[in-house]
Motif scaffolding. Sequence first.
Motif: not given
Length: 238
Positions: A25, A80-82, A85, A87-89, A109-111
Amino acid sequence: MNPVSLYDMEKMAKQIMPHDLWDYVAGGATDEITIRRNREAFDSIMTRPRFLVDVSNLDTSTTILGTRISFPVMAAPTGSQWAAHPDAEVAVAKATQTVGTLMAVPTGASHTLEEIAAATSGPLWFQLYHLDDEVTEFHVKKAKDAGYSAICLTAGSAGGIAKERDIRNNYNPSATEAWADLKNEPHLRAKVESVDRTVNSGLTWSRLEWLRSITGLPLIVKEILTAEDRPSLCGTRR
Ligand SMILES: Cc1cc2nc3c(=O)[nH]c(=O)nc-3n(C[C@H](O)[C@H](O)[C@H](O)COP(=O)(O)O)c2cc1C
């Protein structure tokens, strides 16, 4: 510690995140000269103070492609915001709605695009990595159906990005396992994984016409780097 500034939050995140995820990150390409230059360029901006004016009714809002946002800062797309956290995006979508700005949701996105759209009534753009025509058609249609208001095409990623911290940590952020939108699309996922991104993303100016023809949404072309890195390319059509 109660975070007061973004720098405080950065320190706290570094303490609790696994080392390799933090490096992903926080790290930049090769010698990270760009990160330093971006920070310096940002620090060198001075606002011109105006004194003895009535500030009881301040309005920092502006419009971007016709959408009003409460101040001229938007959430850049970051894959890769996961890593930061779970909850990511979805969390970022809620946060951008709270402060009245716009979020660009990454291809990685992971969602799913729909899950993120359901979490906010604020404006969303879809950031597209063009890797394969069929995959792009799939993503662009999904984004439009889910109510995204623009396609933000990343044009600066051909050739791959050597992040030395990731190489040292043996961390491979290009893996697509976390790409939620492709979870139930083994055929498309296989296509993405077979693209040799170090050679070619298949993206040229002629593909922009094609891309415009498959979506009625406004198209924004984004560099992954900044004008600082490529002053000769900034705003120039070649
Ligand atoms: C961890 C991380 C992941 C990123 N992922 C993406 C991405 O998936 N797509 C993209 O277009 N840009 C991505 N970027 C680039 C950012 O959107 C932005 O262009 C870049 O960080 C420069 O802005 P900055 O100086 O404010 O960091 C990423 C940047 C970071 C730091």
